[in-house]
Design an enzyme around this catalytic site. Structure first.
Site, PDB file in Angstrom:
ATOM      1  N   ASP A 126       0.840  -1.208   0.000  1.00 20.02           N
ATOM      2  CA  ASP A 126       0.000   0.000   0.000  1.00 20.02           C
ATOM      3  C   ASP A 126       0.875   1.260   0.000  1.00 20.02           C
ATOM      4  O   ASP A 126       0.366   2.378  -0.111  1.00 20.02           O
ATOM      5  CB  ASP A 126      -1.010   0.001   1.154  1.00 20.02           C
ATOM      6  CG  ASP A 126      -0.344  -0.057   2.519  1.00 20.02           C
ATOM      7  OD1 ASP A 126       0.893  -0.193   2.593  1.00 20.02           O
ATOM      8  OD2 ASP A 126      -1.079   0.024   3.530  1.00 20.02           O
ATOM      9  N   SER A 127       2.196   1.071   0.043  1.00 18.25           N
ATOM     10  CA  SER A 127       3.124   2.191  -0.173  1.00 18.25           C
ATOM     11  C   SER A 127       2.899   2.803  -1.546  1.00 18.25           C
ATOM     12  O   SER A 127       3.369   3.914  -1.821  1.00 18.25           O
ATOM     13  CB  SER A 127       4.581   1.720  -0.039  1.00 18.25           C
ATOM     14  OG  SER A 127       4.800   0.578  -0.847  1.00 18.25           O
TER      15      SER A 127
ATOM     16  N   ASP B 293      -1.180  -6.079  -0.271  1.00 15.48           N
ATOM     17  CA  ASP B 293      -1.545  -5.490   1.026  1.00 15.48           C
ATOM     18  C   ASP B 293      -3.043  -5.280   1.152  1.00 15.48           C
ATOM     19  O   ASP B 293      -3.692  -4.795   0.220  1.00 15.48           O
ATOM     20  CB  ASP B 293      -0.883  -4.109   1.175  1.00 15.48           C
ATOM     21  CG  ASP B 293       0.405  -4.157   1.965  1.00 15.48           C
ATOM     22  OD1 ASP B 293       0.655  -5.161   2.673  1.00 15.48           O
ATOM     23  OD2 ASP B 293       1.183  -3.178   1.877  1.00 15.48           O
TER      24      ASP B 293
ATOM     25  N   LYS C  84      -1.209  -9.359   2.790  1.00 15.42           N
ATOM     26  CA  LYS C  84      -0.441  -8.918   3.972  1.00 15.42           C
ATOM     27  C   LYS C  84      -1.317  -7.947   4.756  1.00 15.42           C
ATOM     28  O   LYS C  84      -2.049  -7.149   4.166  1.00 15.42           O
ATOM     29  CB  LYS C  84       0.867  -8.237   3.551  1.00 15.42           C
ATOM     30  CG  LYS C  84       1.656  -7.687   4.748  1.00 15.42           C
ATOM     31  CD  LYS C  84       3.080  -7.349   4.381  1.00 15.42           C
ATOM     32  CE  LYS C  84       3.261  -6.030   3.687  1.00 15.42           C
ATOM     33  NZ  LYS C  84       2.764  -4.850   4.426  1.00 15.42           N
TER      34      LYS C  84
ATOM     35  N   GLU D  18      -1.324  -5.486   8.571  1.00 13.22           N
ATOM     36  CA  GLU D  18      -0.505  -4.922   9.659  1.00 13.22           C
ATOM     37  C   GLU D  18      -1.147  -5.214  11.015  1.00 13.22           C
ATOM     38  O   GLU D  18      -2.366  -5.156  11.153  1.00 13.22           O
ATOM     39  CB  GLU D  18      -0.353  -3.408   9.465  1.00 13.22           C
ATOM     40  CG  GLU D  18       0.405  -3.061   8.202  1.00 13.22           C
ATOM     41  CD  GLU D  18       0.645  -1.560   8.040  1.00 13.22           C
ATOM     42  OE1 GLU D  18       0.388  -0.787   8.986  1.00 13.22           O
ATOM     43  OE2 GLU D  18       1.088  -1.172   6.942  1.00 13.22           O
TER      44      GLU D  18
ATOM     45  N   GLU E 254       9.320  -4.510  10.384  1.00 14.35           N
ATOM     46  CA  GLU E 254       9.758  -3.216   9.836  1.00 14.35           C
ATOM     47  C   GLU E 254      10.226  -2.268  10.944  1.00 14.35           C
ATOM     48  O   GLU E 254       9.565  -2.131  11.985  1.00 14.35           O
ATOM     49  CB  GLU E 254       8.596  -2.550   9.069  1.00 14.35           C
ATOM     50  CG  GLU E 254       8.969  -1.151   8.561  1.00 14.35           C
ATOM     51  CD  GLU E 254       8.010  -0.558   7.540  1.00 14.35           C
ATOM     52  OE1 GLU E 254       7.049  -1.232   7.139  1.00 14.35           O
ATOM     53  OE2 GLU E 254       8.248   0.605   7.154  1.00 14.35           O
TER      54      GLU E 254
HETATM   55  O1  KIV Z   1       3.570  -1.132   1.644  1.00 17.38           O
HETATM   56  C1  KIV Z   1       4.735  -1.572   1.564  1.00 17.38           C
HETATM   57  O2  KIV Z   1       5.455  -1.343   0.598  1.00 17.38           O
HETATM   58  C2  KIV Z   1       5.208  -2.397   2.667  1.00 17.38           C
HETATM   59  C3  KIV Z   1       6.665  -2.725   2.711  1.00 17.38           C
HETATM   60  C4  KIV Z   1       7.445  -1.510   2.974  1.00 17.38           C
HETATM   61  C5  KIV Z   1       6.958  -3.812   3.658  1.00 17.38           C
HETATM   62  O3  KIV Z   1       4.458  -2.777   3.495  1.00 17.38           O
END
Ligand code: KIV
Length: 290
Positions: A67-68, A106, A136, A138, A205
């Protein structure tokens, strides 16, 4: 034969060519930590587009549609405004552009925290609409029930603990975690809870190194570090950080190139040619038949 397709780089259009390649699987990733340690560390990078995935795929065990992308692709101030629709569109592109790596997508902020049922509804859309191999999410202890709910229903889950960017408002920023004894103990407990709940791997992280080392030794699932430790079972970076697309370089990033500068230089050369009317030349123009 694989049912995934490779893009035709000659035309940059999707040209569905079946590839006789077998994609890695989540169980294969887990087996890399046989006997509690990983011989060869797992390689993971973020990918958001089909062409990027195509370039990274041969070198990666896993591609993360993080989600970055909110900040990296959309210029948003944080990951919080990222939607499920955005993750699905980019997830599907990355699956289309890859045929080797396990693709993980994510779950964005707000799409899974309410209940395990909400998480299943969001994760099942991601799985069905992108073709990704897992999701993924969090959170540690607070997300253990949700991880277990998804894992028991056929959705591989990668955990994400330590510095969790979706909690930036609660954490007060993006500083490394685990410097106080209390925080240190909490992150260790989060890692154990995520593994016990059935996550197949966990991203650690932005933590002080001893936390990452302890968890890597203690957990039977692979730990994937970012700002954590070289002792982790694998590493992940945001690709745009690693290739030098941005001026700001966080401490935990190693820059392997200066692609941002290269793009600026190429645009400057193009602008110069356009202004001098040296582009297009005879090679790039069409003439009527003689
Ligand atoms: O969103 C992302 O890119 C991430 C990584 C930095 C682990 O969660």
């Amino acid at each position: 034969m694989s049912t995934t397709f490779q893009l035709d780089t000659a035309t940059s259009r999707a040209n569905p060519t079946p590839q006789p390649m077998k994609r890695l699987t989540v169980p294969a990733i887990q087996r890399r930590k046989a006997g509690g340690s990983t011989q060869e560390p797992l390689v993971m990078l973020t990918a958001y587009t089909a062409r990027q995935a195509q370039l990274l795929d041969p070198h990666c065990d896993m591609l993360l549609v993080g989600d970055s992308l909110g900040q990296v692709i959309y210029g948003l101030p944080s990951t919080l405004p990222v939607t499920l629709e955005m993750m699905i569109a980019h997830g599907a592109a990355v699956v289309r552009g890859s045929y080797h790596a396990v693709v993980i997508v994510d779950l964005p902020f707000g799409s899974y925290e309410v209940s395990p049922q909400q998480a299943f509804a969001s994760a099942s859309r991601i799985m069905a609409e992108t073709g990704a191999a897992g999701v993924k999410l969090e959170g540690g202890i607070a997300m253990a029930e949700t991880i277990s709910f998804l894992a028991q229903r056929g959705i591989p889950v990668m955990g994400h603990i330590g510095l969790t960017p979706q909690a930036v408002n609660a954490l007060g920023g993006y500083a490394a975690r685990g410097r106080s004894e209390e925080e240190h103990a909490k992150i260790l407990a989060d890692g154990e809870a995520v593994a016990r709940a059935g996550a197949f791997a966990v991203v650690i992280e932005g933590v002080v190194e001893p936390i990452a080392v302890t968890l890597t030794q203690a957990l039977s699932i692979p730990t994937i570090g970012i700002g954590a430790s070289a002792q982790c079972d694998g590493q992940v970076l945001v690709t745009e950080d690693m290739i030098g697309m941005f001026d700001r370089v966080p401490r935990f990033v190693r820059r392997y190139g200066a692609i941002g500068d290269a793009i600026g230089d190429l645009a400057a050369q193009y602008a110069k040619d356009v202004k001098a009317r040296t582009f297009p030349s005879a090679d790039q123009t069409y003439q009527p038949k003689a």
